[in-house]
Write a protein that holds these residues in place. Structure first.
Motif, PDB file in Angstrom:
ATOM      1  N   MET A  14     -34.657  69.053  72.805  1.00 25.76           N
ATOM      2  CA  MET A  14     -35.809  68.262  72.783  1.00 25.76           C
ATOM      3  C   MET A  14     -37.076  68.818  73.449  1.00 25.76           C
ATOM      4  SD  MET A  14     -34.024  64.493  73.745  1.00 25.76           S
ATOM      5  CE  MET A  14     -33.217  64.946  75.401  1.00 25.76           C
ATOM      6  N   SER A  15     -38.146  68.774  73.066  1.00 23.87           N
ATOM      7  CA  SER A  15     -39.183  69.294  73.783  1.00 23.87           C
ATOM      8  C   SER A  15     -39.529  68.368  74.845  1.00 23.87           C
ATOM      9  CB  SER A  15     -40.320  69.414  72.727  1.00 23.87           C
ATOM     10  OG  SER A  15     -40.688  68.049  72.122  1.00 23.87           O
ATOM     11  N   ARG A  16     -39.340  67.128  74.577  1.00 22.83           N
ATOM     12  CA  ARG A  16     -39.506  66.169  75.935  1.00 22.83           C
ATOM     13  C   ARG A  16     -38.181  64.776  75.721  1.00 22.83           C
ATOM     14  NH1 ARG A  16     -42.315  61.894  73.529  1.00 22.83           N
ATOM     15  NH2 ARG A  16     -43.343  62.399  71.542  1.00 22.83           N
ATOM     16  N   TYR A  17     -38.351  63.965  76.496  1.00 20.97           N
ATOM     17  CA  TYR A  17     -37.235  62.966  76.731  1.00 20.97           C
ATOM     18  C   TYR A  17     -37.528  61.978  75.503  1.00 20.97           C
ATOM     19  CZ  TYR A  17     -34.289  59.119  78.079  1.00 20.97           C
ATOM     20  OH  TYR A  17     -33.311  58.291  78.300  1.00 20.97           O
ATOM     21  N   ASN A  18     -36.569  62.270  74.578  1.00 19.34           N
ATOM     22  CA  ASN A  18     -36.461  61.371  73.174  1.00 19.34           C
ATOM     23  C   ASN A  18     -35.745  59.971  73.384  1.00 19.34           C
ATOM     24  OD1 ASN A  18     -35.496  60.529  70.691  1.00 19.34           O
ATOM     25  ND2 ASN A  18     -36.788  62.219  69.981  1.00 19.34           N
ATOM     26  N   ARG A  19     -36.369  58.844  73.558  1.00 18.78           N
ATOM     27  CA  ARG A  19     -35.514  57.799  73.597  1.00 18.78           C
ATOM     28  C   ARG A  19     -34.630  57.447  72.697  1.00 18.78           C
ATOM     29  NH1 ARG A  19     -40.576  53.671  74.903  1.00 18.78           N
ATOM     30  NH2 ARG A  19     -41.295  54.658  77.066  1.00 18.78           N
ATOM     31  N   SER A  20     -34.797  57.655  71.320  1.00 20.79           N
ATOM     32  CA  SER A  20     -33.759  57.307  70.307  1.00 20.79           C
ATOM     33  C   SER A  20     -32.672  58.251  70.515  1.00 20.79           C
ATOM     34  CB  SER A  20     -34.639  57.122  69.185  1.00 20.79           C
ATOM     35  OG  SER A  20     -35.182  58.267  68.694  1.00 20.79           O
ATOM     36  N   ALA A  21     -33.133  59.367  70.640  1.00 19.88           N
ATOM     37  CA  ALA A  21     -31.952  60.774  70.798  1.00 19.88           C
ATOM     38  C   ALA A  21     -30.985  60.551  71.585  1.00 19.88           C
ATOM     39  CB  ALA A  21     -32.445  61.940  70.642  1.00 19.88           C
ATOM     40  N   CYS A  22     -31.832  60.324  72.783  1.00 18.10           N
ATOM     41  CA  CYS A  22     -30.847  59.965  74.165  1.00 18.10           C
ATOM     42  C   CYS A  22     -30.220  58.657  74.164  1.00 18.10           C
ATOM     43  CB  CYS A  22     -31.967  60.038  75.592  1.00 18.10           C
ATOM     44  SG  CYS A  22     -32.511  61.444  75.709  1.00 18.10           S
ATOM     45  N   GLY A  23     -30.881  57.797  73.400  1.00 19.38           N
ATOM     46  CA  GLY A  23     -29.978  56.366  73.299  1.00 19.38           C
ATOM     47  C   GLY A  23     -28.877  56.350  72.520  1.00 19.38           C
ATOM     48  N   ARG A  24     -28.655  57.275  71.447  1.00 15.09           N
ATOM     49  CA  ARG A  24     -27.663  57.323  70.598  1.00 15.09           C
ATOM     50  C   ARG A  24     -26.539  58.002  71.640  1.00 15.09           C
ATOM     51  NH1 ARG A  24     -31.519  58.734  66.690  1.00 15.09           N
ATOM     52  NH2 ARG A  24     -31.555  61.079  67.163  1.00 15.09           N
ATOM     53  N   ASP A  25     -26.803  59.022  72.414  1.00 11.10           N
ATOM     54  CA  ASP A  25     -25.600  59.480  73.173  1.00 11.10           C
ATOM     55  C   ASP A  25     -25.376  57.951  74.277  1.00 11.10           C
ATOM     56  OD1 ASP A  25     -25.699  61.949  72.705  1.00 11.10           O
ATOM     57  OD2 ASP A  25     -26.777  62.910  74.124  1.00 11.10           O
ATOM     58  N   ILE A  26     -25.933  57.429  74.791  1.00  8.90           N
ATOM     59  CA  ILE A  26     -25.571  56.562  75.481  1.00  8.90           C
ATOM     60  C   ILE A  26     -24.734  55.314  74.660  1.00  8.90           C
ATOM     61  CG2 ILE A  26     -26.445  54.223  76.747  1.00  8.90           C
ATOM     62  CD1 ILE A  26     -28.986  55.875  77.480  1.00  8.90           C
ATOM     63  N   ALA A  27     -25.197  55.095  73.515  1.00  7.37           N
ATOM     64  CA  ALA A  27     -24.707  54.073  72.624  1.00  7.37           C
ATOM     65  C   ALA A  27     -23.277  54.363  72.046  1.00  7.37           C
ATOM     66  CB  ALA A  27     -25.557  53.866  71.518  1.00  7.37           C
ATOM     67  N   ARG A  28     -23.068  55.863  72.064  1.00  7.32           N
ATOM     68  CA  ARG A  28     -21.729  56.189  71.588  1.00  7.32           C
ATOM     69  C   ARG A  28     -20.647  56.003  72.538  1.00  7.32           C
ATOM     70  NH1 ARG A  28     -19.440  59.758  67.486  1.00  7.32           N
ATOM     71  NH2 ARG A  28     -17.166  59.319  67.859  1.00  7.32           N
ATOM     72  N   PHE A  29     -21.210  56.420  73.905  1.00  7.71           N
ATOM     73  CA  PHE A  29     -20.189  56.436  75.001  1.00  7.71           C
ATOM     74  C   PHE A  29     -19.796  54.480  75.299  1.00  7.71           C
ATOM     75  CE2 PHE A  29     -19.093  56.429  79.576  1.00  7.71           C
ATOM     76  CZ  PHE A  29     -18.522  57.502  79.439  1.00  7.71           C
ATOM     77  N   ILE A  30     -21.082  54.003  75.057  1.00  7.36           N
ATOM     78  CA  ILE A  30     -20.611  52.324  75.380  1.00  7.36           C
ATOM     79  C   ILE A  30     -19.704  51.735  74.359  1.00  7.36           C
ATOM     80  CG2 ILE A  30     -21.625  50.179  75.281  1.00  7.36           C
ATOM     81  CD1 ILE A  30     -24.190  51.312  76.749  1.00  7.36           C
ATOM     82  N   VAL A  31     -19.897  52.353  72.993  1.00  2.00           N
ATOM     83  CA  VAL A  31     -18.950  51.670  71.927  1.00  2.00           C
ATOM     84  C   VAL A  31     -17.771  52.240  72.048  1.00  2.00           C
ATOM     85  CG1 VAL A  31     -18.574  52.027  69.284  1.00  2.00           C
ATOM     86  CG2 VAL A  31     -21.086  51.303  70.081  1.00  2.00           C
ATOM     87  N   ASN A  32     -17.571  53.282  72.535  1.00  5.65           N
ATOM     88  CA  ASN A  32     -16.099  53.789  72.956  1.00  5.65           C
ATOM     89  C   ASN A  32     -15.445  53.284  74.014  1.00  5.65           C
ATOM     90  OD1 ASN A  32     -15.452  57.554  72.662  1.00  5.65           O
ATOM     91  ND2 ASN A  32     -14.525  55.778  71.421  1.00  5.65           N
ATOM     92  N   ALA A  33     -16.200  52.727  74.853  1.00 11.50           N
ATOM     93  CA  ALA A  33     -15.736  52.020  76.201  1.00 11.50           C
ATOM     94  C   ALA A  33     -15.132  50.492  75.504  1.00 11.50           C
ATOM     95  CB  ALA A  33     -16.817  51.624  77.206  1.00 11.50           C
ATOM     96  N   GLU A  34     -16.231  49.979  74.405  1.00 15.09           N
ATOM     97  CA  GLU A  34     -15.710  48.732  74.036  1.00 15.09           C
ATOM     98  C   GLU A  34     -14.314  48.978  73.231  1.00 15.09           C
ATOM     99  OE1 GLU A  34     -20.231  47.117  73.320  1.00 15.09           O
ATOM    100  OE2 GLU A  34     -19.109  47.900  71.685  1.00 15.09           O
ATOM    101  N   ASP A  35     -14.164  50.051  72.241  1.00 13.02           N
ATOM    102  CA  ASP A  35     -13.010  50.301  71.414  1.00 13.02           C
ATOM    103  C   ASP A  35     -11.799  50.298  72.639  1.00 13.02           C
ATOM    104  OD1 ASP A  35     -14.407  50.463  69.448  1.00 13.02           O
ATOM    105  OD2 ASP A  35     -14.588  52.472  69.378  1.00 13.02           O
ATOM    106  N   TYR A  36     -11.816  50.814  73.845  1.00 15.06           N
ATOM    107  CA  TYR A  36     -11.012  50.860  74.836  1.00 15.06           C
ATOM    108  C   TYR A  36     -10.671  49.539  75.668  1.00 15.06           C
ATOM    109  CZ  TYR A  36     -11.074  55.907  73.388  1.00 15.06           C
ATOM    110  OH  TYR A  36     -11.046  56.889  72.753  1.00 15.06           O
ATOM    111  N   HIS A  37     -11.670  48.418  75.337  1.00 14.37           N
ATOM    112  CA  HIS A  37     -11.763  47.246  76.258  1.00 14.37           C
ATOM    113  C   HIS A  37     -11.883  47.781  77.842  1.00 14.37           C
ATOM    114  CE1 HIS A  37      -9.949  46.060  72.459  1.00 14.37           C
ATOM    115  NE2 HIS A  37      -8.864  46.602  72.724  1.00 14.37           N
ATOM    116  N   VAL A  38     -12.807  48.350  78.037  1.00 13.55           N
ATOM    117  CA  VAL A  38     -13.251  48.750  79.388  1.00 13.55           C
ATOM    118  C   VAL A  38     -14.147  47.749  79.895  1.00 13.55           C
ATOM    119  CG1 VAL A  38     -14.274  50.414  80.953  1.00 13.55           C
ATOM    120  CG2 VAL A  38     -13.105  51.369  78.965  1.00 13.55           C
TER     121      VAL A  38
END
Length: 264
Positions: free
Chosen positions: A184-208
């Motif tokens: 990224m040339s600068r902080y990209n909200r949607s691209a960075c948000g996808r990383d955050i989302a993937r990590f959170i959804v994985n946590a939901e799958d594991y019932h964290v």
């Protein structure tokens, strides 16, 4: 034309890399039979191997072209392997270090050699370790280091728990499998948000529990200088898409993390 890219200081002998680039089918098959594979698909595999002249075991990932067009792309330097190698080579980023990338002249297979990290990934660690105190520290470290990756101008692209390796002795983490990384040339909200989302959804799958996951979100938000609410807002579009996809695949989820009015 053969291709060999290496770090100046790396454990795999250059003579071996030169040989790998020139191996014909029978030799290549013999070499690949010595790889202790831990993951394999139709056009790729990954595993551990001890190379002659190398004092330690290294991690190897192989990428195979799907057809003639992709063979051309591989020869032109267009492939996930090149991206994974460059983001990991000599990097100060929190990712597993790559040592060398080799393209075999005859098959066009790409081979990337990495530092072999012993231990488990975060998914395995969570399932085997009930102590929440250690997990809190690891999740906070995930948040800090994901933020550092984003601030350095990279997104992970596949930031799931299985791609986070755990150093148990130091209660720290390091990221693996950078195939889908994007600059990224600068902080990209949607691209960075996808990383955050993937990590959170994985946590939901594991019932964290959300209290545990708040260590991740708080550490990330504090490092990038945003509110936790803003981080969830950036992740929201991807969160909804991923939740729908996972619900279809695994069944309706029992919880939705960070879904209260405090985050909307």
């Amino acid at each position: 034309m053969k291709l060999i890219l290496t770090k100046q200081a790396q454990p795999v002998p250059h003579d071996f890399l030169q040989s790998l680039a020139n191996m014909k089918a029978e030799q290549l098959s013999s070499f690949e039979s010595h790889v202790n594979r831990i993951k394999e698909g139709r056009y790729s595999y990954a595993g551990f191997i001890t190379v002659d002249g190398c004092q330690s075991t290294v991690f190897l990932k192989c990428y195979k072209p799907k057809g003639i067009f992709q063979r051309c792309l591989f020869s032109w330097g267009v492939a996930r392997a090149y991206r994974a190698y460059h983001v990991s080579c000599g990097s100060i980023l929190p990712v597993v270090s790559s040592y060398a990338l080799v393209r075999n002249t005859y098959s066009s297979n790409l081979y990337v050699f990495y530092n072999a990290i012993s231990g488990s990934n975060l998914s395995e660690y969570y399932k085997s370790t009930p102590e929440t105190q250690n997990l809190s520290a690891l999740l906070a470290d995930c948040g800090h280091k994901l933020a550092a990756l984003h601030e350095a101008g990279w997104t992970h692209g596949d930031f799931k728990w299985g791609n986070v390796l755990v150093n148990r002795s130091q209660s720290s983490v390091i990221f693996a499998d950078m195939d889908a990384a994007r600059s990224m040339s600068r902080y990209n909200r949607s691209a960075c948000g996808r990383d955050i989302a993937r990590f959170i959804v994985n946590a939901e799958d594991y019932h964290v529990d959300e209290n545990l996951m708040s260590h991740f979100l708080s550490a990330y938000a504090n490092t990038v200088g945003l509110t936790e609410r803003a981080c969830i807002k950036h992740a929201q579009p991807a969160l909804e898409k991923l939740r729908l996809r996972h619900d279809r695949k695994y069944g309706l989820r029992q919880q939705r993390l960070f879904d209260s009015e405090n985050y909307k």
